[in-house]
Write an enzyme that holds these catalytic residues in place. Structure first.
Site, short mmCIF file in Angstrom:
data_model
loop_
_atom_site.label_atom_id
_atom_site.label_comp_id
_atom_site.label_asym_id
_atom_site.label_seq_id
_atom_site.Cartn_x
_atom_site.Cartn_y
_atom_site.Cartn_z
N GLU A 41 5.11 -10.83 -3.04
CA GLU A 41 4.70 -10.74 -1.62
C GLU A 41 4.10 -12.07 -1.16
O GLU A 41 3.10 -12.09 -0.43
CB GLU A 41 3.66 -9.62 -1.43
CG GLU A 41 4.13 -8.27 -1.92
CD GLU A 41 3.15 -7.13 -1.65
OE1 GLU A 41 2.21 -7.30 -0.85
OE2 GLU A 41 3.32 -6.07 -2.27
N GLU A 57 -1.07 -1.80 -6.62
CA GLU A 57 -2.53 -1.90 -6.43
C GLU A 57 -3.29 -0.76 -7.10
O GLU A 57 -4.11 -0.11 -6.45
CB GLU A 57 -2.86 -1.99 -4.94
CG GLU A 57 -2.14 -3.15 -4.25
CD GLU A 57 -2.57 -3.35 -2.80
OE1 GLU A 57 -3.31 -2.51 -2.27
OE2 GLU A 57 -2.15 -4.37 -2.21
C1 XIL Z 1 1.68 -4.52 4.76
C2 XIL Z 1 2.80 -4.73 5.78
O1 XIL Z 1 3.19 -6.07 5.74
C3 XIL Z 1 2.35 -4.34 7.15
O2 XIL Z 1 3.45 -4.40 8.05
C4 XIL Z 1 1.78 -2.93 7.15
O3 XIL Z 1 1.26 -2.62 8.41
C5 XIL Z 1 0.70 -2.80 6.10
O4 XIL Z 1 1.21 -3.20 4.83
N1 XIL Z 1 0.01 -5.42 -0.01
C6 XIL Z 1 1.14 -4.63 -0.08
C7 XIL Z 1 2.01 -4.49 1.10
O5 XIL Z 1 1.48 -4.15 -1.17
O6 XIL Z 1 2.67 -3.25 1.13
C8 XIL Z 1 1.24 -4.71 2.40
O7 XIL Z 1 2.19 -4.72 3.46
C9 XIL Z 1 0.47 -6.01 2.34
C10 XIL Z 1 -0.52 -5.99 1.20
#
Ligand code: XIL
Length: 349
Positions: free
Chosen positions: A260, A145
């Site tokens: 993701e 990001e």
């Molecule tokens: C999220 C996790 O799923 C949660 O458990 C945590 O509390 C916050 O982060 N983009 C990303 C991930 O790159 O690392 C994030 O994961 C979700 C959004």
């Protein structure tokens, strides 16, 4: 790199010979999931699901700075080590998430004030973490990001502590350090909001390509682009935009990975069957758009079961119903989305 031109030539030769062209969409794609440490420790069914449905495991939070670096002086690898050991014991590949991000940082990071200090901390962090898992974590989300949410209004960089203290060079430092520490690791630029049909997403695709191109031009290794693909159920996929994006990545010799995947269904009607059907169709349309232009190297979902997901917490529904973002329901029953994913795993997607 085996070039696109060579592939096209080979394709043309096959066509000239009158044979059916090989179907580009037939290579099986490795499937994976992020593993959340709380569920991983407490729920045996969660671990069974990881074993059964995954080729790849990703520690969901345990390689983030706030998990590893509560203290500036040291590292706490407890959670990450547990998930890595599980993956290795079960023959799963590993992705590392993530070496640099503007979120999930311990408080001391915000106390840094100078460029030299930030560079020193960032470099040391990446050296120690990548070295610990050298040869074991095959792929790293080196940066996560780093692109501004909407680069059409200023940009292109996201405002983070790394950008403030190091400027755009933070990305180069991260990739360079990771490559130096584990020269065999696959290094990925990971980001979100590439797939939607709006000018912001188009601008983000252009910025991502630009970053990849600049790294390449400077001789800094980068192997792939990670698309998070947190898909909003109420939005549509920009098929042509994605196909062009895939071709451009291909032209740079880069892989694409879905890193993701899940479906944000906060604005959908409550009916569970309807939501599940829609989620499967959306995932099929997204993966179809990507794979029609470029076979992804991996498809990783951000969890496996609706029992545990960040989606319900981050995007709560007004009716209080449980979010249904993932391929298994809260009782580990397969949903239509799983069938879509399994087609890619078998090579028939
Ligand atoms: C999220 C996790 O799923 C949660 O458990 C945590 O509390 C916050 O982060 N983009 C990303 C991930 O790159 O690392 C994030 O994961 C979700 C959004």
């Amino acid at each position: 790199m085996p070039t696109r031109r060579a592939a096209l030539r080979a394709g043309a030769a096959v066509l000239a010979a009158g044979a059916a062209p090989a179907r580009a969409a037939s290579r099986p794609v490795a499937l994976g999931s992020a593993a959340e440490i709380g569920a991983f420790r407490s729920d045996p069914r969660y671990r069974e699901a990881l074993k059964r449905y995954c080729d790849i495991v990703v520690p969901m939070n345990d390689l983030k700075w706030d998990a590893l670096r509560h203290e500036r002086a040291g590292f706490d690898f407890a959670g990450a080590d547990e998930i890595v050991a599980f993956a290795e014991a079960n023959g799963k590949a590993l992705r590392g998430h993530t070496l640099l991000w503007g979120e999930a940082l311990p408080p001391w990071v915000g106390e840094m004030t100078t460029r030299a200090e930030a560079e020193r901390e960032l470099t040391r962090h990446i050296e120690v973490v990548v070295d610990r898992y050298k040869g074991r974590i095959a792929t790293w989300d080196v940066v996560n990001e780093v692109i501004k949410y909407d680069p059409t209004s200023g940009g292109p960089w996201r405002d983070t502590v790394w950008q403030r203290l190091l400027g755009p060079e933070h990305v180069e430092i991260a990739f360079r350090t990771a490559a130096r520490t584990d020269p065999k690791a696959r290094l990925v630029l990971n980001d979100f909001h590439f797939e939607e049909r709006d000018p912001g997403a188009a601008a983000r695709r252009a910025v991502a390509l630009d970053i990849c191109r600049r790294l390449r031009d400077k001789g800094i290794p980068i192997h792939g682009l990670g698309m998070q693909a947190h898909l909003y159920a109420e939005r549509t996929i920009d098929t042509e935009g994605l196909q062009r994006f895939m071709r451009d990545l291909d032209g740079l010799g880069l892989d694409v990975e879905i890193t993701e995947l899940d479906v944000i269904d906060w604005k959908m009607p409550a009916d569970a069957a309807l939501r599940d059907k829609h989620a499967a169709a959306l995932v099929a349309s997204f993966l179809g758009a990507v794979a029609s232009a470029k076979r992804p190297k991996a498809i990783v979902t951000w969890g496996l079961t609706d029992r545990y997901s960040w989606v319900g917490e981050t995007f709560p529904r007004k009716d209080g119903a449980r979010a249904r973002p993932l391929p298994l329901d809260a009782d580990y029953r397969p949903k239509p989305m799983l069938a879509v994913l399994e087609r890619y795993r078998r090579g028939t997607g």
